[in-house]
Design a protein around this motif. Structure first.
Motif, PDB file in Angstrom:
ATOM      1  N   PRO A   1      29.745   8.326  38.035  1.00  0.00           N
ATOM      2  CA  PRO A   1      28.983   7.916  36.841  1.00  0.00           C
ATOM      3  C   PRO A   1      27.861   8.913  36.524  1.00  0.00           C
ATOM      4  O   PRO A   1      27.308   9.540  37.428  1.00  0.00           O
ATOM      5  CB  PRO A   1      28.401   6.556  37.251  1.00  0.00           C
ATOM      6  CG  PRO A   1      29.305   6.060  38.337  1.00  0.00           C
ATOM      7  CD  PRO A   1      29.781   7.279  39.057  1.00  0.00           C
ATOM      8  N   GLU A   2      27.567   9.033  35.228  1.00  0.00           N
ATOM      9  CA  GLU A   2      26.574  10.016  34.774  1.00  0.00           C
ATOM     10  C   GLU A   2      25.219   9.873  35.445  1.00  0.00           C
ATOM     11  O   GLU A   2      24.491  10.839  35.628  1.00  0.00           O
ATOM     12  CB  GLU A   2      26.364   9.869  33.257  1.00  0.00           C
ATOM     13  CG  GLU A   2      27.361  10.644  32.443  1.00  0.00           C
ATOM     14  CD  GLU A   2      27.141  10.454  30.965  1.00  0.00           C
ATOM     15  OE1 GLU A   2      26.041  10.022  30.573  1.00  0.00           O
ATOM     16  OE2 GLU A   2      28.090  10.727  30.203  1.00  0.00           O
ATOM     17  N   THR A   3      24.878   8.642  35.775  1.00  0.00           N
ATOM     18  CA  THR A   3      23.538   8.377  36.323  1.00  0.00           C
ATOM     19  C   THR A   3      23.390   8.809  37.780  1.00  0.00           C
ATOM     20  O   THR A   3      22.298   8.722  38.337  1.00  0.00           O
ATOM     21  CB  THR A   3      23.240   6.873  36.252  1.00  0.00           C
ATOM     22  OG1 THR A   3      24.348   6.183  36.855  1.00  0.00           O
ATOM     23  CG2 THR A   3      23.065   6.403  34.824  1.00  0.00           C
ATOM     24  N   ILE A   4      24.483   9.220  38.409  1.00  0.00           N
ATOM     25  CA  ILE A   4      24.452   9.529  39.843  1.00  0.00           C
ATOM     26  C   ILE A   4      24.647  11.025  40.052  1.00  0.00           C
ATOM     27  O   ILE A   4      25.582  11.620  39.510  1.00  0.00           O
ATOM     28  CB  ILE A   4      25.558   8.746  40.587  1.00  0.00           C
ATOM     29  CG1 ILE A   4      25.364   7.237  40.406  1.00  0.00           C
ATOM     30  CG2 ILE A   4      25.577   9.099  42.057  1.00  0.00           C
ATOM     31  CD1 ILE A   4      26.461   6.400  41.038  1.00  0.00           C
ATOM     32  N   SER A   5      23.782  11.634  40.840  1.00  0.00           N
ATOM     33  CA  SER A   5      23.947  13.054  41.157  1.00  0.00           C
ATOM     34  C   SER A   5      25.131  13.220  42.098  1.00  0.00           C
ATOM     35  O   SER A   5      25.516  12.274  42.809  1.00  0.00           O
ATOM     36  CB  SER A   5      22.680  13.595  41.826  1.00  0.00           C
ATOM     37  OG  SER A   5      22.580  13.061  43.138  1.00  0.00           O
ATOM     38  N   LEU A   6      25.692  14.422  42.128  1.00  0.00           N
ATOM     39  CA  LEU A   6      26.811  14.663  43.047  1.00  0.00           C
ATOM     40  C   LEU A   6      26.350  14.542  44.490  1.00  0.00           C
ATOM     41  O   LEU A   6      27.098  14.082  45.364  1.00  0.00           O
ATOM     42  CB  LEU A   6      27.439  16.037  42.768  1.00  0.00           C
ATOM     43  CG  LEU A   6      28.161  16.155  41.423  1.00  0.00           C
ATOM     44  CD1 LEU A   6      28.673  17.577  41.205  1.00  0.00           C
ATOM     45  CD2 LEU A   6      29.322  15.164  41.337  1.00  0.00           C
ATOM     46  N   THR A   7      25.119  14.924  44.760  1.00  0.00           N
ATOM     47  CA  THR A   7      24.578  14.792  46.124  1.00  0.00           C
ATOM     48  C   THR A   7      24.568  13.333  46.554  1.00  0.00           C
ATOM     49  O   THR A   7      25.022  12.988  47.650  1.00  0.00           O
ATOM     50  CB  THR A   7      23.151  15.365  46.179  1.00  0.00           C
ATOM     51  OG1 THR A   7      23.194  16.719  45.765  1.00  0.00           O
ATOM     52  CG2 THR A   7      22.565  15.259  47.567  1.00  0.00           C
ATOM     53  N   ALA A   8      24.061  12.475  45.699  1.00  0.00           N
ATOM     54  CA  ALA A   8      24.022  11.041  46.037  1.00  0.00           C
ATOM     55  C   ALA A   8      25.432  10.457  46.086  1.00  0.00           C
ATOM     56  O   ALA A   8      25.746   9.634  46.952  1.00  0.00           O
ATOM     57  CB  ALA A   8      23.165  10.295  45.024  1.00  0.00           C
ATOM     58  N   ALA A   9      26.286  10.909  45.165  1.00  0.00           N
ATOM     59  CA  ALA A   9      27.651  10.363  45.100  1.00  0.00           C
ATOM     60  C   ALA A   9      28.401  10.598  46.410  1.00  0.00           C
ATOM     61  O   ALA A   9      29.195   9.761  46.840  1.00  0.00           O
ATOM     62  CB  ALA A   9      28.414  11.000  43.938  1.00  0.00           C
TER      63      ALA A   9
END
Ligand code: NAP
Length: 322
Positions: A127-135
Motif C-alpha cells: 500500500p502507498e502509505t507503507i514504505s518498502l522498509t516497513a513492508a
C-alpha cells in the motif's frame, strides 16, 4: 516476458558457503536470476533478518534439500519493485511496489539479494502509505500468525495466551488475535510491559520460568490456547485448560497431556497465500497491524545484524537494504 529492460548480469547478495557464526556471512556476487512462467523478478529494496536466518546460517535448522549447493542465500521477507514479469504473469507492472515471503530452501536462495525471483501468487502490492522498509517486516511473520490463528479456530471471547509477545510473531498475534475478538494474555519483561500492553494485550503477565503459574493466576481455568512464540515448550502446557490447544512455532519437544492438542504452524505452507498477504498489508496500512523497524543496515552489514539479533533484546525487525 513483459517489462524487460536492461538489467545488470550480476548482483549483490548475502551468502555463505559453510555453516557457522555471523562471520561466515559475506557479500557475494551471483548471476541475476530470470523469471520463469508464473514468476516475477523483484528488485529487492529491503529484506529483514529473522530468527530463521540465524538458524539457517548456523546449520541448526534443518538439512538443505538435495540439489542445493553453496553459496546459500538467507532471508524469508522482502519488499521491492517489480523488475520483470515472466511468461503468463499479468497484473505486476514494472516498478510496482510488492512484498512477499519466500523460502531460502531452494536453489535460487532466499530474500537477501538485489534481485529475487518470486512466484506471482506469493506477491502482494505494498500500500502507498507503507514504505518498502516497513513492508519487509510484514510478510513472513504476519502470514505465520494468521495461519496459526486460523488453525486454532478459536471463537470470539475465548482466551489466547502468547509467549514472546514483544517479538514479531508475538506482536502480530496480539493484534490479529484482538481483531478476531479473542481475549489476549501476553507475557513481557518489565521493560516490555508498555510495549505489549500498547499492542493490545488485555492482560500482561511477567515472562519467566513460572509463566504457566502467572497465567493461571489471571485465568484459573487455563487458557483455551497458547501460542508459544518464545519456544517455552512443555513448561507452558500447564497454562492451557484441559482439552485446549498449544500452537508451537518450532517442533514441540514433549508429550501432550490432558487432551491438549499440540500443533506446529509452518509458514512454508502459506508462502503462496498472496490474497491473505494483501489483506494483512491492508490492515497494516490502516494501522491495525504495527510494522516495527528496529534499524536499517546496508546489506554488507548482515553479519552485524545477525550479531545484534542473536544477542536478544532487539524490538522490531532489523532490515537490510539492497
Ligand atoms: N514455524 C514457522 O513457520 C515460524 C514462522 C515465523 C517464526 N517462527 C519462529 O517463531 C519464533 C519467534 O519469532 P519472532 O520473529 O517473533 O522472534 P523475536 O522477534 O526475536 O521474538 C521472540 C521474543 O521472545 C522473547 N523471549 C525469548 N526468550 C523468552 C522467554 N524465555 N520468555 C519469554 N519471552 C522470551 C524475546 O525476548 P529477547 O529479545 O529479550 O530474548 C523476543 O521478544 C522464532 O523461533 C521463529 O523462528 C516460526
Amino acid at each position: 516476458m513483459t517489462g524487460a529492460r536492461e538489467t545488470q548480469n550480476t548482483m549483490k547478495a548475502v551468502g555463505f558457503t559453510e555453516f557457522g557464526g555471523p562471520e561466515v556471512l559475506r557479500t557475494i556476487s551471483l548471476p541475476v536470476p530470470s523469471p520463469g512462467p508464473g514468476q516475477v523478478r523483484v528488485r529487492v529494496a529491503a529484506a529483514t533478518v529473522n530468527p530463521t536466518d540465524l538458524a539457517f546460517r548456523s546449520g541448526g535448522h534443518r538439512s538443505m534439500p538435495d540439489g542445493m549447493q553453496p553459496p546459500y542465500v538467507p532471508g524469508m521477507d522482502l519488499a521491492g519493485t517489480v523488475d520483470l514479469a515472466g511468461p503468463g504473469v499479468s497484473g505486476f507492472a514494472p516498478g510496482a511496489r510488492v512484498m512477499a515471503a519466500v523460502t531460502p530452501f531452494r536453489p535460487g536462495g532466499g530474500a537477501q539479494a538485489e534481485y529475487v525471483v518470486v512466484a506471482a501468487d506469493a506477491l502482494a502490492l505494498v500500500p502507498e502509505t507503507i514504505s518498502l522498509t516497513a513492508a519487509a517486516t510484514l510478510p513472513m511473520n504476519a502470514l505465520t500468525v494468521r495461519a496459526a490463528l486460523d488453525e486454532l479456530a478459536l471463537r470470539p471471547g475465548q482466551t489466547l495466551a502468547i509467549t514472546g509477545a514483544a517479538g514479531a510473531v508475538g506482536g502480530y498475534a496480539i493484534q490479529l488475535g484482538r481483531l478476531d475478538g479473542l481475549r489476549i494474555i501476553a507475557d513481557a519483561s518489565p521493560a516490555d510491559k508498555d510495549l505489549v500492553g500498547g499492542l493490545g494485550a488485555d492482560i500482561v503477565v511477567p515472562r519467566g520460568p513460572d509463566l504457566a503459574d502467572r497465567i493461571r493466576e489471571v485465568c484459573p481455568g487455563g487458557v483455551d490456547a497458547l501460542l508459544d512464540a518464545a519456544l517455552i515448550g512443555p513448561p507452558a502446557l500447564p497454562a492451557v485448560r484441559d482439552g485446549g490447544q498449544l500452537m508451537a512455532v518450532r517442533p514441540f519437544a514433549g508429550q501432550p497431556e490432558r487432551d491438549i492438542t499440540v500443533s506446529l504452524v509452518l509458514v512454508f505452507h502459506h508462502l503462496h497465500d498472496a490474497g491473505t498477504l494483501a489483506r494483512l498489508a491492508s490492515l497494516a496500512s490502516g494501522g491495525t497491524l504495527s510494522l516495527r523497524v528496529a534499524d536499517v543496515l546496508p546489506a554488507e552489514r548482515a553479519a552485524d545484524a545477525h550479531r545484534r539479533f542473536g544477542a536478544g533484546g532487539v524490538r522490531g525487525r532489523l532490515v537490510l537494504e539492497f
